[in-house]
Design an enzyme around this catalytic site. Structure first.
Site, PDB file in Angstrom:
ATOM      1  CG  ASP A   1      -0.071   0.344   2.635  1.00 53.32           C
ATOM      2  OD1 ASP A   1       0.980   0.518   2.688  1.00 53.32           O
ATOM      3  OD2 ASP A   1      -1.131   0.531   3.865  1.00 53.32           O
TER       4      ASP A   1
ATOM      5  CB  CYS B   1       0.685  -2.492   4.586  1.00 52.16           C
ATOM      6  SG  CYS B   1       0.109  -3.410   6.837  1.00 52.16           S
TER       7      CYS B   1
ATOM      8  CB  THR C   1       1.905  -2.927  11.583  1.00 47.51           C
ATOM      9  OG1 THR C   1       0.467  -3.018  10.444  1.00 47.51           O
ATOM     10  CG2 THR C   1       1.932  -0.843  11.611  1.00 47.51           C
TER      11      THR C   1
ATOM     12  CG  HIS D   1      10.097 -24.728  11.909  1.00 49.53           C
ATOM     13  ND1 HIS D   1      10.026 -24.918  13.696  1.00 49.53           N
ATOM     14  CD2 HIS D   1      11.309 -25.792  12.168  1.00 49.53           C
ATOM     15  CE1 HIS D   1      11.151 -24.931  13.604  1.00 49.53           C
ATOM     16  NE2 HIS D   1      11.879 -25.882  13.028  1.00 49.53           N
TER      17      HIS D   1
ATOM     18  CG  HIS E   1       8.538 -28.763  11.395  1.00 51.18           C
ATOM     19  ND1 HIS E   1       8.651 -28.537  12.902  1.00 51.18           N
ATOM     20  CD2 HIS E   1       9.870 -28.938  11.649  1.00 51.18           C
ATOM     21  CE1 HIS E   1       9.241 -27.914  13.201  1.00 51.18           C
ATOM     22  NE2 HIS E   1      10.165 -28.318  12.513  1.00 51.18           N
TER      23      HIS E   1
HETATM   24  C1  RB5 Z   1      -1.924   2.689   5.943  1.00 48.93           C
HETATM   25  O1  RB5 Z   1      -1.790   4.185   6.682  1.00 48.93           O
HETATM   26  C2  RB5 Z   1      -2.173   1.675   7.362  1.00 48.93           C
HETATM   27  O2  RB5 Z   1      -2.937   1.270   8.216  1.00 48.93           O
HETATM   28  C3  RB5 Z   1      -1.749   0.681   6.593  1.00 48.93           C
HETATM   29  O3  RB5 Z   1      -0.803   0.327   6.045  1.00 48.93           O
HETATM   30  C4  RB5 Z   1      -1.345  -0.369   7.831  1.00 48.93           C
HETATM   31  O4  RB5 Z   1      -0.252  -0.459   8.316  1.00 48.93           O
HETATM   32  C5  RB5 Z   1      -2.205  -1.711   8.614  1.00 48.93           C
HETATM   33  O5  RB5 Z   1      -2.190  -2.172   9.047  1.00 48.93           O
END
Ligand code: RB5
Length: 144
Positions: free
Chosen positions: A7, A63, A65, A96, A131
């Site tokens: 993203d 993304c 996080t 695993h 596994h």
């Molecule tokens: C986008 O602002 C952010 O929410 C997305 O990239 C991600 O971190 C969501 O889990």
């Protein structure tokens, strides 16, 4: 063949990872985004669709996080997505869990760590053995 996508929050790390894939000589399909605002479930669907269609063997998703995009990917049948922010988890999720999608957080790790993670994720084979039965159990949970 690999599929890669991010993203907007993961876009700059995706560009770094693509540079690294080029250096390694890996073949990949870039499923977007191109820097514009994009919803991570849509990107997860595109990348994982390449895997479930048999066009790609593995995927990389980024993304902010790494959490939203890994949650999304794991909703798709046949996908075992692992959020990795360090070398150890990237290595062991291949050994695993036979993970087929690597997820990372573009706002969490830098390019150097991402490169180490990608390198070990792509070069480590599933250990099988004890596994294998556990991974089969994971896949059965798809039908719950
Ligand atoms: C986008 O602002 C952010 O929410 C997305 O990239 C991600 O971190 C969501 O889990």
């Amino acid at each position: 063949m690999l599929a890669i996508g991010s993203d907007h929050a993961g876009y700059s790390l995706k560009c770094e990872v693509i540079k690294f894939l080029d250096e390694l000589g890996e073949n990949y399909i870039d499923c977007g985004c191109d820097g514009e605002r994009a919803d991570y479930p849509d990107i997860a669907e595109k990348v994982c669709g390449k895997i479930t269609a048999g066009e790609c063997e593995k995927g990389i998703l980024i993304c902010g996080t790494g959490i939203g995009i890994s949650m999304s990917a794991n909703k798709i049948k046949g996908i075992r997505a692992a959020l990795c922010q360090d070398y150890y988890t990237a290595k062991y999720t291949r050994l695993h869990n036979d993970a087929n999608v690597l997820c990372m957080g573009g706002r969490v790790i830098g390019a150097g760590t991402a490169e180490e993670i990608v390198r070990v994720f792509l070069s480590t084979e599933f250990e099988g053995g004890r596994h294998a039965a556990r991974v089969e159990k994971i896949m059965k949970l798809e039908n719950k």
